[in-house]
Write an enzyme that holds these catalytic residues in place. Sequence first.
Site, PDB file in Angstrom:
ATOM      1  N   PHE A 142       0.865  -1.181   0.000  1.00 35.90           N
ATOM      2  CA  PHE A 142       0.000   0.000   0.000  1.00 35.90           C
ATOM      3  C   PHE A 142       0.897   1.224   0.000  1.00 35.90           C
ATOM      4  O   PHE A 142       1.630   1.478   0.946  1.00 35.90           O
ATOM      5  CB  PHE A 142      -0.950   0.061   1.197  1.00 35.90           C
ATOM      6  N   ASP A 227       9.290   3.079   2.011  1.00 33.93           N
ATOM      7  CA  ASP A 227       8.085   3.843   2.335  1.00 33.93           C
ATOM      8  C   ASP A 227       7.863   3.686   3.834  1.00 33.93           C
ATOM      9  O   ASP A 227       7.329   2.684   4.292  1.00 33.93           O
ATOM     10  CB  ASP A 227       6.886   3.325   1.527  1.00 33.93           C
ATOM     11  N   LYS A 256       2.374  11.226   7.252  1.00 32.64           N
ATOM     12  CA  LYS A 256       1.575  10.961   8.455  1.00 32.64           C
ATOM     13  C   LYS A 256       2.078  11.703   9.707  1.00 32.64           C
ATOM     14  O   LYS A 256       1.795  12.868   9.865  1.00 32.64           O
ATOM     15  CB  LYS A 256       1.452   9.457   8.668  1.00 32.64           C
TER      16      LYS A 256
HETATM   17  C1  LIG Z   1      -0.925   6.146   4.414  1.00 31.40           C
HETATM   18  C2  LIG Z   1       0.147   5.598   3.564  1.00 31.40           C
HETATM   19  C3  LIG Z   1       0.441   6.151   2.300  1.00 31.40           C
HETATM   20  C4  LIG Z   1      -0.386   7.243   1.678  1.00 31.40           C
HETATM   21  O1  LIG Z   1      -0.444   8.417   2.432  1.00 31.40           O
HETATM   22  P1  LIG Z   1      -1.609   9.472   2.136  1.00 31.40           P
HETATM   23  O2  LIG Z   1      -1.248  10.640   3.013  1.00 31.40           O
HETATM   24  O3  LIG Z   1      -2.896   8.833   2.522  1.00 31.40           O
HETATM   25  O4  LIG Z   1      -1.553   9.798   0.688  1.00 31.40           O
HETATM   26  C5  LIG Z   1       1.508   5.618   1.588  1.00 31.40           C
HETATM   27  N1  LIG Z   1       2.230   4.605   2.084  1.00 31.40           N
HETATM   28  C6  LIG Z   1       1.978   4.048   3.290  1.00 31.40           C
HETATM   29  C7  LIG Z   1       2.838   2.933   3.787  1.00 31.40           C
HETATM   30  C8  LIG Z   1       0.921   4.513   4.062  1.00 31.40           C
HETATM   31  O5  LIG Z   1       0.641   3.931   5.226  1.00 31.40           O
END
Ligand SMILES: *Cc1c(COP(=O)(O)O)cnc(C)c1O
Length: 401
Positions: A142, A227, A256
């Site tokens: 994700f 990520d 985040k």
């Molecule tokens: C939440 C998340 C994203 C996307 O972030 P948004 O601010 O919702 O665009 C990408 N990668 C990971 C691992 C995430 O948990």
Amino acid sequence: MNAAAARLIALVEKYGAHNYHPLPVVIARAKGPFVWDAQGRKYFDFLSAYSAINQGHNHPKIVAAAKKQLGKVALTSRAFHHELLGPFLELLCRISGKERALPMNSGAEAVETAIKAMRLWGYRRKGVPENKAEIIVCAGNFHGRTTTIVGFSSDRLSTENFGPATPGFRAIPYGDASALERAIRPETVGFLFEPIQGEAGVIIPPEGWLAAARAICSENRVLMCADEIQTGLGRTGKMFACEHESVIPDLYILGKALSGGLYPISAVCADDEILGLFTPGTHGSTFGGSPMACAIGMAALKVIVDERLPQKAAQTGAYLKGLFDTLEHPLLKEVRGRGLMLALEFKTRVRPLVERLLALGLLAKDTHENTIRLAPPLTLTRAQAKAAFLLVKKAVAAFPA
Ligand SMILES: *Cc1c(COP(=O)(O)O)cnc(C)c1O
């Protein structure tokens, strides 16, 4: 739920796109690890906005920094300099150990930025022929919701009806080092991965995989891109989850908790040989690195460092995991997690358990039907952890076998 709350939910149902299925609770205010509805009912927040609230809701120092900036100058665009961008970038580099940082807003935008940076590096430094760059990703990933990112998702709901997918991505099984080695070709520029797959249900890769992936990327001149939007900034008990195997990726993607929840702030951190390749006009964002974002981002990072939130997450996480390990239920399959990124996997749908927890005063979310993720703010005290555990224990005891 009372009539006023039901009306507010009905408004969302009527006027909103139905791209979420929220729990039937309407939150009116929040502080630390708690949120309250309009009737004053208090809940533990064990989702923390998918780890955006590592510092706890409305952390006083982050709120103060935001208030101090509000009314001064909120946005300049990057067409002009402002006083806070330099100090924010410097702090990001100090914490990530990288030479440069590029601020964006949402996590998905930072992922897109990292993809562009890896391709740019591939063409300019690795000599990959034009339009041939390939990035290896993991099944079950994700990374966000843009068209390019969902194009390499393996979740049918994310991809179906949203094609055609952007070319240049190839998926391999998560946690499989030899698959990575086999997938690399001369055109491979990067390997994009989550150190722990959060949305997939808190999937922890086999021990040694991160270190093996690091070695494979280095040997093959492939950029290793972590990520850490969800796993980073203390969540798993280290500042970055890659540290669990002493791995330093070439790019960090952050988001985040970079704002503690007050503002959308994300960033890519990497050395000059990568981020130094962008030139004026090749990338940008109107709001990225704004004075508001920098004021909030700096305060959010300082709280993580000053309050030793990674260490706290390690301690409270170990304590809470120990408690969860004592849970007994015939359908409980596994308790897993690292730091305060915890999950209970059952052999059945957990939505009824999630609804029971809501009734008891704890907000958590099911991921992938059978797994309930438990990820409170990292500021959670031991006593609060114990109190929350007792709610989970009660809900599990009442969960039909
Ligand atoms: C939440 C998340 C994203 C996307 O972030 P948004 O601010 O919702 O665009 C990408 N990668 C990971 C691992 C995430 O948990």
